[in-house]
Design a protein around this motif. Structure first.
Motif, PDB file in Angstrom:
ATOM      1  N   GLY A 290      26.278  39.462 -63.812  1.00 64.42           N
ATOM      2  CA  GLY A 290      26.826  39.389 -62.469  1.00 64.42           C
ATOM      3  C   GLY A 290      28.107  38.591 -62.346  1.00 64.42           C
ATOM      4  N   GLU A 291      28.095  37.344 -62.782  1.00 60.73           N
ATOM      5  CA  GLU A 291      29.268  36.491 -62.663  1.00 60.73           C
ATOM      6  C   GLU A 291      30.423  36.985 -63.523  1.00 60.73           C
ATOM      7  OE1 GLU A 291      30.113  33.909 -60.761  1.00 60.73           O
ATOM      8  OE2 GLU A 291      28.289  34.328 -59.617  1.00 60.73           O
ATOM      9  N   GLU A 292      30.102  37.386 -64.744  1.00 65.68           N
ATOM     10  CA  GLU A 292      31.156  37.853 -65.648  1.00 65.68           C
ATOM     11  C   GLU A 292      31.825  39.122 -65.130  1.00 65.68           C
ATOM     12  OE1 GLU A 292      32.558  36.479 -68.341  1.00 65.68           O
ATOM     13  OE2 GLU A 292      31.361  34.730 -67.753  1.00 65.68           O
ATOM     14  N   CYS A 293      31.010  39.998 -64.534  1.00 66.79           N
ATOM     15  CA  CYS A 293      31.559  41.242 -63.990  1.00 66.79           C
ATOM     16  C   CYS A 293      32.486  40.944 -62.815  1.00 66.79           C
ATOM     17  CB  CYS A 293      30.428  42.159 -63.541  1.00 66.79           C
ATOM     18  SG  CYS A 293      31.012  43.736 -62.871  1.00 66.79           S
ATOM     19  N   THR A 294      32.049  40.026 -61.946  1.00 66.83           N
ATOM     20  CA  THR A 294      32.868  39.661 -60.798  1.00 66.83           C
ATOM     21  C   THR A 294      34.206  39.078 -61.245  1.00 66.83           C
ATOM     22  OG1 THR A 294      30.891  39.210 -59.465  1.00 66.83           O
ATOM     23  CG2 THR A 294      32.964  38.265 -58.703  1.00 66.83           C
ATOM     24  N   LYS A 295      34.169  38.222 -62.262  1.00 66.45           N
ATOM     25  CA  LYS A 295      35.394  37.616 -62.777  1.00 66.45           C
ATOM     26  C   LYS A 295      36.307  38.670 -63.401  1.00 66.45           C
ATOM     27  CE  LYS A 295      33.304  33.115 -63.822  1.00 66.45           C
ATOM     28  NZ  LYS A 295      32.927  32.175 -64.917  1.00 66.45           N
ATOM     29  N   GLU A 303      37.563  44.205 -56.290  1.00 64.91           N
ATOM     30  CA  GLU A 303      36.328  43.532 -55.883  1.00 64.91           C
ATOM     31  C   GLU A 303      35.287  44.575 -55.493  1.00 64.91           C
ATOM     32  OE1 GLU A 303      36.727  40.986 -52.539  1.00 64.91           O
ATOM     33  OE2 GLU A 303      37.225  42.590 -51.123  1.00 64.91           O
TER      34      GLU A 303
END
Length: 329
Positions: A290-295, A303
């Motif tokens: 989740g976090e890595e994909c958002t970054k 986004e």
């Protein structure tokens, strides 16, 4: 000629014939309007369902809107027609008709009996502007999908309404295949406003040599390019898209190539208003976490907006779509 009283000793009122005729006519007209106003029902602001639907559609068009998918009233009307005509689907079974054979059998008939040409010898090839292979004439390419060909209309309706498209919008499809979805966009959009990148030669043959001619859409001049390396240079450097979508295409591509393509597409998407839609799943993103994909998305200027589903109008099926937008210019 004059009419008078019978007594000559009394003063009478003389009335001419033309005056009598005019008087009688005026009286008739008066009583006609009187009786029509009495018999007419009082004015009512109520409208029938059909009138309301027509008027709402007209007002929507006049105000600049344009309805694409079927309304609730449309669906109810179809149901009422089926009911009123006493139609029952279970009473209809497959039976011999114009083309009772399978597509394979139809193809053999076309090959064995000189296709559909009525001309003999050298004349056989002189009268067809766009000669079409037998495999396409029997619509064999419609069977290359995991759901009915009609599902293309569902996808078009969902994407077009979700992005508030208008005919002057510009659309890019990644992997348009044989135009199951693209045909509807091409028909709706202005000429040259639909672009597509497709890798499969057979699909492109079907699109150009059967679908576009058979649907009367050649005049729309869609720009369909063969390629498999996410190279969009042939679409022009200054084109900005309102919608970019990939229907069940990123599933079959290496994650690295998907990200490479997204990086190239961001600069071609209108900031904030433009949308990228990806169907089925986004494993290229979720596999990062989740976090890595958002970054990763943020680093290329995208986004994630939301996950959405859309039901089919014609059959028991829905599709999952993931929506993205460009965050800044």
């Amino acid at each position: 000629m004059a009419l008078s009283s019978s007594s000559s000793s009394q003063k009478g009122i003389v009335v001419t014939v033309p005056v009598l005729v005019l008087s009688a006519t005026a009286a008739a007209i008066f009583f006609l309007f009187l009786f029509s106003s009495i018999s007419s029902p009082p004015s009512c602001s109520c409208r029938t369902t059909g009138e309301s639907t027509v008027e709402s559609t007209v007002s929507a068009v006049e105000s600049g809107g344009r309805r694409i998918s079927a309304t609730r009233e449309d669906v109810e009307w179809v149901k009422s027609q089926i009911h009123e005509n006493g139609l029952h689907m279970q009473d209809n079974v497959l039976r011999k008709g114009i083309n009772p054979r399978t597509r394979a059998q139809q193809l053999q008939d076309l090959i064995g009996f000189k296709g559909i040409s009525h001309y003999e010898g050298e004349e056989a090839n002189n009268h067809t502007a766009l000669p079409c292979p037998g495999e396409l004439l029997v619509e064999q390419h419609h069977s290359n999908y995991g759901e009915p060909w009609a599902g293309g209309r569902d996808v078009f309706e969902f994407l077009a309404e979700s992005t508030h498209l208008s005919p002057d919008s510009r659309v890019l499809e990644i992997g348009c295949g044989t135009l199951r979805v693209g045909l509807h966009f091409i028909r709706y959009l202005d000429p040259q406003h639909f672009h597509c990148l497709e890798r499969d030669e057979l699909s492109l043959m079907a699109a150009f040599r059967y679908e576009l001619p058979s649907q009367g859409l050649l005049h729309k001049r869609p720009l369909i390019v063969r390629g498999e390396d996410m190279d969009f240079s042939r679409f022009g450097s200054g084109v900005m898209y309102d919608l970019i979508y990939a229907s069940a295409v990123f599933l079959h591509m290496p994650d690295k190539l998907v990200w490479f393509g997204l990086e190239r597409l961001v600069g071609r998407l209108k900031p904030l208003e433009g949308r990228i839609f990806v169907s089925h799943n986004i494993k290229f993103c979720s596999r990062l976490g989740g976090e890595e994909c958002t970054k990763r998305l943020k680093s290329i200027g995208l986004e994630f907006v939301e996950k959405r589903t859309h039901d089919s109008l014609l059959f028991n099926h829905y599709e999952i779509w993931f929506e993205f937008r460009r965050t800044k210019a």
